[in-house]
Scaffold this motif. Structure first.
Motif, PDB file in Angstrom:
ATOM      1  N   LEU A   1       4.838   0.957   0.124  1.00  0.00           N
ATOM      2  CA  LEU A   1       5.448   1.759  -0.913  1.00  0.00           C
ATOM      3  C   LEU A   1       5.433   3.193  -0.385  1.00  0.00           C
ATOM      4  O   LEU A   1       4.370   3.793  -0.232  1.00  0.00           O
ATOM      5  CB  LEU A   1       4.657   1.669  -2.228  1.00  0.00           C
ATOM      6  CG  LEU A   1       5.284   2.259  -3.491  1.00  0.00           C
ATOM      7  CD1 LEU A   1       4.518   1.816  -4.728  1.00  0.00           C
ATOM      8  CD2 LEU A   1       5.350   3.779  -3.475  1.00  0.00           C
ATOM      9  N   LEU A   2       6.598   3.720  -0.095  1.00  0.00           N
ATOM     10  CA  LEU A   2       6.719   5.072   0.449  1.00  0.00           C
ATOM     11  C   LEU A   2       6.908   6.058  -0.692  1.00  0.00           C
ATOM     12  O   LEU A   2       7.918   6.017  -1.396  1.00  0.00           O
ATOM     13  CB  LEU A   2       7.895   5.152   1.424  1.00  0.00           C
ATOM     14  CG  LEU A   2       8.289   6.548   1.928  1.00  0.00           C
ATOM     15  CD1 LEU A   2       7.123   7.228   2.624  1.00  0.00           C
ATOM     16  CD2 LEU A   2       9.498   6.453   2.849  1.00  0.00           C
TER      17      LEU A   2
ATOM     18  N   VAL B   1       0.864  -1.177   0.000  1.00  0.00           N
ATOM     19  CA  VAL B   1       0.000   0.000   0.000  1.00  0.00           C
ATOM     20  C   VAL B   1       0.902   1.230   0.000  1.00  0.00           C
ATOM     21  O   VAL B   1       2.056   1.176   0.414  1.00  0.00           O
ATOM     22  CB  VAL B   1      -0.957   0.030   1.208  1.00  0.00           C
ATOM     23  CG1 VAL B   1      -2.049  -1.014   1.069  1.00  0.00           C
ATOM     24  CG2 VAL B   1      -0.200  -0.123   2.520  1.00  0.00           C
ATOM     25  N   GLU B   2       0.346   2.323  -0.464  1.00  0.00           N
ATOM     26  CA  GLU B   2       1.115   3.562  -0.626  1.00  0.00           C
ATOM     27  C   GLU B   2       0.449   4.700   0.125  1.00  0.00           C
ATOM     28  O   GLU B   2      -0.788   4.748   0.214  1.00  0.00           O
ATOM     29  CB  GLU B   2       1.181   3.896  -2.125  1.00  0.00           C
ATOM     30  CG  GLU B   2       1.871   5.199  -2.470  1.00  0.00           C
ATOM     31  CD  GLU B   2       1.833   5.484  -3.965  1.00  0.00           C
ATOM     32  OE1 GLU B   2       2.286   6.575  -4.359  1.00  0.00           O
ATOM     33  OE2 GLU B   2       1.348   4.628  -4.743  1.00  0.00           O
ATOM     34  N   ASN B   3       1.254   5.606   0.652  1.00  0.00           N
ATOM     35  CA  ASN B   3       0.690   6.874   1.120  1.00  0.00           C
ATOM     36  C   ASN B   3       0.272   7.645  -0.125  1.00  0.00           C
ATOM     37  O   ASN B   3       1.083   8.162  -0.874  1.00  0.00           O
ATOM     38  CB  ASN B   3       1.707   7.649   1.958  1.00  0.00           C
ATOM     39  CG  ASN B   3       3.048   7.841   1.262  1.00  0.00           C
ATOM     40  OD1 ASN B   3       3.620   6.903   0.722  1.00  0.00           O
ATOM     41  ND2 ASN B   3       3.551   9.066   1.293  1.00  0.00           N
ATOM     42  N   HIS B   4      -1.041   7.670  -0.370  1.00  0.00           N
ATOM     43  CA  HIS B   4      -1.542   8.057  -1.691  1.00  0.00           C
ATOM     44  C   HIS B   4      -2.793   8.924  -1.586  1.00  0.00           C
ATOM     45  O   HIS B   4      -3.725   8.790  -2.365  1.00  0.00           O
ATOM     46  CB  HIS B   4      -1.835   6.801  -2.525  1.00  0.00           C
ATOM     47  CG  HIS B   4      -1.865   7.020  -3.988  1.00  0.00           C
ATOM     48  ND1 HIS B   4      -2.801   6.440  -4.813  1.00  0.00           N
ATOM     49  CD2 HIS B   4      -1.069   7.767  -4.795  1.00  0.00           C
ATOM     50  CE1 HIS B   4      -2.589   6.823  -6.060  1.00  0.00           C
ATOM     51  NE2 HIS B   4      -1.542   7.621  -6.071  1.00  0.00           N
TER      52      HIS B   4
ATOM     53  N   ALA C   1       9.582   1.018   4.616  1.00  0.00           N
ATOM     54  CA  ALA C   1       9.500   1.039   3.157  1.00  0.00           C
ATOM     55  C   ALA C   1      10.159  -0.174   2.518  1.00  0.00           C
ATOM     56  O   ALA C   1      11.246  -0.595   2.914  1.00  0.00           O
ATOM     57  CB  ALA C   1      10.143   2.314   2.621  1.00  0.00           C
ATOM     58  N   GLU C   2       9.483  -0.736   1.509  1.00  0.00           N
ATOM     59  CA  GLU C   2      10.049  -1.806   0.690  1.00  0.00           C
ATOM     60  C   GLU C   2      10.280  -1.335  -0.742  1.00  0.00           C
ATOM     61  O   GLU C   2      11.017  -1.968  -1.498  1.00  0.00           O
ATOM     62  CB  GLU C   2       9.124  -3.019   0.704  1.00  0.00           C
ATOM     63  CG  GLU C   2       8.952  -3.615   2.091  1.00  0.00           C
ATOM     64  CD  GLU C   2       8.055  -4.848   2.116  1.00  0.00           C
ATOM     65  OE1 GLU C   2       7.975  -5.555   1.078  1.00  0.00           O
ATOM     66  OE2 GLU C   2       7.440  -5.106   3.169  1.00  0.00           O
ATOM     67  N   LEU C   3       9.625  -0.255  -1.114  1.00  0.00           N
ATOM     68  CA  LEU C   3       9.777   0.385  -2.417  1.00  0.00           C
ATOM     69  C   LEU C   3       9.548   1.865  -2.188  1.00  0.00           C
ATOM     70  O   LEU C   3       8.700   2.245  -1.375  1.00  0.00           O
ATOM     71  CB  LEU C   3       8.754  -0.180  -3.414  1.00  0.00           C
ATOM     72  CG  LEU C   3       8.625   0.494  -4.777  1.00  0.00           C
ATOM     73  CD1 LEU C   3       9.925   0.391  -5.574  1.00  0.00           C
ATOM     74  CD2 LEU C   3       7.471  -0.128  -5.569  1.00  0.00           C
ATOM     75  N   VAL C   4      10.311   2.708  -2.881  1.00  0.00           N
ATOM     76  CA  VAL C   4      10.180   4.154  -2.719  1.00  0.00           C
ATOM     77  C   VAL C   4       9.891   4.797  -4.066  1.00  0.00           C
ATOM     78  O   VAL C   4      10.581   4.514  -5.059  1.00  0.00           O
ATOM     79  CB  VAL C   4      11.462   4.767  -2.110  1.00  0.00           C
ATOM     80  CG1 VAL C   4      11.448   6.292  -2.217  1.00  0.00           C
ATOM     81  CG2 VAL C   4      11.607   4.351  -0.645  1.00  0.00           C
ATOM     82  N   HIS C   5       8.869   5.642  -4.099  1.00  0.00           N
ATOM     83  CA  HIS C   5       8.597   6.483  -5.263  1.00  0.00           C
ATOM     84  C   HIS C   5       9.301   7.817  -5.083  1.00  0.00           C
ATOM     85  O   HIS C   5       9.044   8.545  -4.116  1.00  0.00           O
ATOM     86  CB  HIS C   5       7.100   6.727  -5.421  1.00  0.00           C
ATOM     87  CG  HIS C   5       6.405   5.683  -6.211  1.00  0.00           C
ATOM     88  ND1 HIS C   5       5.036   5.684  -6.409  1.00  0.00           N
ATOM     89  CD2 HIS C   5       6.876   4.603  -6.898  1.00  0.00           C
ATOM     90  CE1 HIS C   5       4.705   4.641  -7.164  1.00  0.00           C
ATOM     91  NE2 HIS C   5       5.799   3.976  -7.469  1.00  0.00           N
TER      92      HIS C   5
END
Length: 310
Positions: free
Chosen positions: A195-196, A167-170, A243-247
């Motif tokens: 996902l950060l 999930v993302e902070n979105h 975080a496991e993935l960063v945008h």
């Protein structure tokens, strides 16, 4: 250095019209559409990105396709494999798992399950879903049990299919770091990761969402470099360890090469302090100019800034 990736959303102004429906809390659907020209097919993106950027990974966004049965998804994955790049993530914007309507929520879970199966078959490392609608208002800092249950079911299904659910902070309550932390804790690391997005916190997402929905009382976006952006860095600090993935979100790249709104070197320094070693995906959200060149500038800044934090 971590894997560097580029999202196809960065090139959206050359990938044809976008038609996205977002669910408002009361169930009303709000449609966003664009008439961008189709200068190339999205299935070509991995090959073109590899040639122009040389990155190790690519991401894409579900609403850039017609649905989970779109054959261009297979071509996208095949092009990535042929170019020697990794299909890192598919971002899926479907429904509203925060809704209190059990029928709507069950339909959304079913649709997201189909997308998870599709992404797993494509060989994607991650699939990102939304923890509710980006338009949902904040009601406290404790996620509801029905959201936790829905994500637990989806996360377990994704795990069984060999793909990691994120999930993302979105937008909406997900852009509140305390709320997001409680959600991750409630679902559990076994079934859900983060996902950060470095640019998706309330001080930015609030004004942008209000402007998109036509709210006449929409507050202005903070100025680049202003103290009003401090909550962004506090949010990154609070979530970096999960975080496991960063945008790598860049809202704009100016003609002089300056990038904003977020101070990316500062953000990367926070990630480094928390020992982040995961993948980084550039998501350029600016408009106008050459999106290839501007995405390249963000990639170069990412490589240089992140390297200096080691």
């Amino acid at each position: 250095m971590s894997i560097l990736s580029v999202s196809s959303f960065s090139l959206r102004e050359q990938l044809g019209p976008i038609d996205l429906t977002v669910v408002a809390p009361e169930g009303r659907e709000i449609r966003f559409s664009t008439d961008f020209p189709a200068l190339f097919d999205i299935a070509e993106f991995p090959r073109l990105a590899a040639a122009r950027f040389g990155g190790a990974g690519v991401e894409t966004v579900a609403f850039q396709f017609t649905g989970p049965e779109d054959p261009r998804l297979d071509r996208f994955a095949a092009e990535a494999a042929a170019a020697g790049t990794r299909l890192l993530n598919v971002a899926v914007d479907v429904g509203d798992l925060l809704t209190e309507d059990p029928v709507r929520r069950a339909d959304d879970v079913a649709t997201l399950t189909t997308w998870i199966d599709r992404c797993a078959a494509l060989g994607s490392t991650f699939v990102r879903v939304n923890p509710g609608s980006p338009l949902s208002p904040n009601h406290g800092i404790t996620p509801p049990e029905h959201l936790v249950d829905a994500l637990s079911v989806l996360g377990a299904h994704a795990r069984d299919r060999g793909v990691r659910l994120l999930v993302e902070n979105h937008g909406g309550p997900s852009s509140n770091a305390v709320w997001m932390t409680r959600l991750l804790d409630a679902v559990g690391q076994e079934n859900l990761g983060l996902l950060l997005d470095l640019g998706n916190f309330d001080v930015i997402t609030g004004p942008m969402t209000a402007a998109l929905t036509g709210d006449p009382d929409s507050p202005p976006l903070p100025l680049r470099g202003s103290a009003a952006l401090e909550p962004v860095y506090r949010g990154i600090e609070a979530l970096a360890g999960r975080a496991e993935l960063v945008h790598v979100k860049a809202h704009a790249v100016d003609d002089d090469g300056s990038v904003g709104l977020v101070d990316l070197p500062r953000a990367f320094a926070i990630l480094a302090r928390h020992g982040y070693r995961g993948p980084l995906t550039v998501e350029y959200e600016g408009t106008g100019g050459d999106p290839w060149a501007r995405t390249r500038q963000v990639l170069d800044l990412t490589a240089a800034a992140f390297a200096t934090t080691r």
